[in-house]
Every structure is written in C-alpha cells, then in structure tokens.
Design a protein around this motif. Sequence first.
Motif, mmCIF file in Angstrom:
data_model
loop_
_atom_site.group_PDB
_atom_site.id
_atom_site.type_symbol
_atom_site.label_atom_id
_atom_site.label_comp_id
_atom_site.label_asym_id
_atom_site.label_seq_id
_atom_site.Cartn_x
_atom_site.Cartn_y
_atom_site.Cartn_z
ATOM 1 N N ASP A 3 46.321 30.188 63.502
ATOM 2 C CA ASP A 3 45.919 29.888 62.135
ATOM 3 C C ASP A 3 44.861 30.895 61.715
ATOM 4 N N HIS A 4 44.551 30.908 60.440
ATOM 5 C CA HIS A 4 43.609 31.899 59.940
ATOM 6 C C HIS A 4 42.170 31.402 59.972
ATOM 7 N N THR A 5 41.959 30.176 60.461
ATOM 8 C CA THR A 5 40.592 29.652 60.515
ATOM 9 C C THR A 5 39.762 30.402 61.546
ATOM 10 N N VAL A 6 40.398 30.666 62.682
ATOM 11 C CA VAL A 6 39.708 31.372 63.751
ATOM 12 C C VAL A 6 40.034 32.845 63.595
ATOM 13 N N ILE A 10 37.587 35.760 67.796
ATOM 14 C CA ILE A 10 37.500 34.527 68.591
ATOM 15 C C ILE A 10 38.854 34.223 69.223
ATOM 16 N N ALA B 53 32.485 39.539 70.040
ATOM 17 C CA ALA B 53 32.172 38.223 69.491
ATOM 18 C C ALA B 53 30.663 38.088 69.278
ATOM 19 N N VAL B 57 30.310 37.428 65.365
ATOM 20 C CA VAL B 57 30.553 36.042 65.003
ATOM 21 C C VAL B 57 29.258 35.388 64.524
ATOM 22 N N ASN B 65 31.017 26.307 59.778
ATOM 23 C CA ASN B 65 32.114 26.839 60.575
ATOM 24 C C ASN B 65 31.665 28.127 61.260
ATOM 25 N N ILE B 66 32.422 28.554 62.251
ATOM 26 C CA ILE B 66 32.085 29.795 62.944
ATOM 27 C C ILE B 66 33.116 30.845 62.574
ATOM 28 N N ASP B 67 32.654 31.998 62.123
ATOM 29 C CA ASP B 67 33.561 33.027 61.626
ATOM 30 C C ASP B 67 32.842 34.374 61.691
ATOM 31 N N THR B 73 35.953 32.157 55.973
ATOM 32 C CA THR B 73 37.266 32.332 55.342
ATOM 33 C C THR B 73 37.739 31.056 54.668
ATOM 34 N N VAL B 74 37.448 29.914 55.275
ATOM 35 C CA VAL B 74 37.887 28.648 54.679
ATOM 36 C C VAL B 74 37.114 28.392 53.384
ATOM 37 N N TRP B 95 38.546 23.033 63.810
ATOM 38 C CA TRP B 95 39.672 23.801 64.339
ATOM 39 C C TRP B 95 40.871 22.893 64.599
ATOM 40 N N GLU B 98 42.543 22.046 61.421
ATOM 41 C CA GLU B 98 43.240 23.219 60.902
ATOM 42 C C GLU B 98 44.545 23.464 61.641
#
Lengths: 201, 201
Positions: A3-6, A10, B53, B57, B65-67, B73-74, B95, B98
């Motif tokens: 998915d595009h969330t991670v 990561i 990372a 990150v 969220n972690i990105d 992105t969300v 996650w 998602e």
Amino acid sequence: MSDHTVGPEIERLIQLLAKLPGLGPRSARRAALHLVKRKDQLLGPLAEAMAIARDNVMECERCGNIDTVSPCTVCTDPRREDSVLVVVEDVADLWALERAKASRGRYHVLGGVLSPLDGVGPDDLSIESLVERATAADVREVILAINATVEGQSTAYYLTDRLVNCGVSVTRLAHGVPVGGELDYLDEGTLAAAMKARTEV
Amino acid sequence: MSDHTVGPEIERLIQLLAKLPGLGPRSARRAALHLVKRKDQLLGPLAEAMAIARDNVMECERCGNIDTVSPCTVCTDPRREDSVLVVVEDVADLWALERAKASRGRYHVLGGVLSPLDGVGPDDLSIESLVERATAADVREVILAINATVEGQSTAYYLTDRLVNCGVSVTRLAHGVPVGGELDYLDEGTLAAAMKARTEV
C-alpha cells in the motif's frame, strides 16, 4: 505491504528484516516500527553496528569461525591446547561450547552435516581440511561435538571412518540427562543412554 | 556473551538486535550469525536500509503517522475524505487498517491509551490536537478504532466525552465474530456482542 501508506524506505526495511530467522512478515513490521520510533537509541546505532560488522567480520580461513581477524582469536590464542580439535557443525555450536567453557582446544567448523536428500555430500563440508588438520603431529584427539540428530550422527560415523588413519583418538560428546532436566520430559533414547552410561557417585 | 570468542563488533550487533521486539538474547545471536554469514545479500543491504530510514523517516506533525514527509502521504492525499477522522492507538493500527483498506478517511494517532497504573494520563496522548482537528468545519465523523482492551475502551469513553461538543458523530468499530473465525474458539464477550448485533441476511 504494497500500500502507499508505508513509503518505500520503510517497505524495504520491513522486507529485509523479514529475512532474519525468527521474524516473519508481521513481526518484521513490528520491528521496523519499533526501530523508526527509536531512531537515535536503536535504529542509528544498529545501522552503524551492521555497517561495522559488514566491513570487519570475516570467516577464519583455518577453522571456519567468524571473527574480525583470520586466523581467528581462538586459532591464535597461545593458551589453547593444540592437541585437541573440537568438530562442530556450525559457528553457533562453537559459540555455545565457548559460552559453556566446555573445551580449551581448537575448533573446526564443518559448515553443516551430510544430507543426501538435500544434496549435501562430503565435498560440501570442510572435511578435507579437517583430515589435514587432524593429521598434524600435535593433534591427539578429535572431539566430534556434532548435534545428536540422525544426520549429525551419520556425519559423525563418516568422520570417524575418515579419521581412522590420522593417528588421533576420535571421541564424541556424552549422551545423558541435561543438567537441570526432568526425567519425565526426556525421550526414551536419552533416558536409555543415560542409564547405560551411569557413573558411580 | 562476554567471552572472547565473539569480537566486540558482533557482540554489539547481538546486543542491539536483542532490543527488537520478538528477538531475545538467543534469537538475536542466531540473527547476528545469519547476518554475518550473508554479508552481501542481507547484512549490507539492511545496514543501508536502516541508515536511509534513520535519515529520512519522520513523524507526521498532523496525524502522528510515520512517513518520509510531514504532513504524511495520507494527510495530503487529495482522494481521501476530510470528513472522516479515524482515531488509532498506534501507527501499527493505522497500517493494519490501511492494509485492510478499511477506511478512506484521515487518521489520528493517539500514541497509546489512558492507563493510570502506568502513569499515562490525557496529557501524554495527542488528545488536544484530536479535539482541535475534530472541531474543524469539514470533519463530520470521528471513528474510534481503538483496541478492544479494557484500557482501550475506557480511553474511547474518555474521548467520546471530550468530543461531545465538537459537532461530530463519534462511532466505534463493530464487535463480532472475526471473518474466518470459529465460534468455538471465541470468548463469551465476543459471542454475546456478535449475537446482540446480529444482522438480517
């Protein structure tokens, strides 16, 4: 995890962590999250420790142990007995024996056991170098510290056969009741072996 | 592992790996050995992935969220519904939702649950920012996707109380039989809830 969330960073970390023994896809995800939440305390130091290990750790050309020098610290330690050679399947077994301080001899890591079904023959293990080392004048005893599995035991028989003309006595670890172990939980083979090899108190 | 067989480089690697969830001292040793035996395929790439990372990150300033970007992105995805806010305890839950494609709304990571015994009060969680986000004109529903534990549920009650004047409808995930689950293995609370919330077929 496609998915595009991670993000891909990561995602890649998770995929690589999942290749570690003991971690599946789910626990790799948990581990990755644990790491990115602890950047300074864990993720950074671990990245560095891995880079250092990658750049410095090698296999000992003599015994197969893993160390930062080759020959390794055990092979070059002058306080160790050259007369005893302990044969193990894997570096993990060498480490286990060292933790137990079970021997003051040198080691020889086979790199596995004979397993015709998996296509592992004598040429796939470091058996020739073992015979060569066992033939050396100062070696008097070869201890086969090989796992008590079916394949381990047939490997031990094969090695005994190969070492018969090397002028060394070949021994193996004793079978018996594990220290601290309860009889009730032991298999019959172990109990029978422990009974047979009983010693006077 | 304080013997001299394992150099300080590997020793450090083992100690850090043992801090990962799911790995104890013994499995960390196995993992370290697995890694140093696979320098090029695994140890090197993992060291790099971790360094990347570490450097890229971050935590999303808006939702937690972690990105690799903040807002994440969300939070910036224009295809998502601004009217729905899904509240989760932890990034892992985000996650999971998602992966299940369970919602097209935005998220809000609490960072834990209320736990007086562990000294976790409302100020330790991102509750103020949740109330603030819920008050925004475009938010119409807040879904409490909080674990069905005792602490999770009391946190949900607390949040419902805090959100009552925000002009949003507050909902929670349905209780019931897990899809693919066997009744025989379910606890009585779940079964009773599933029975109570039964639907016409």
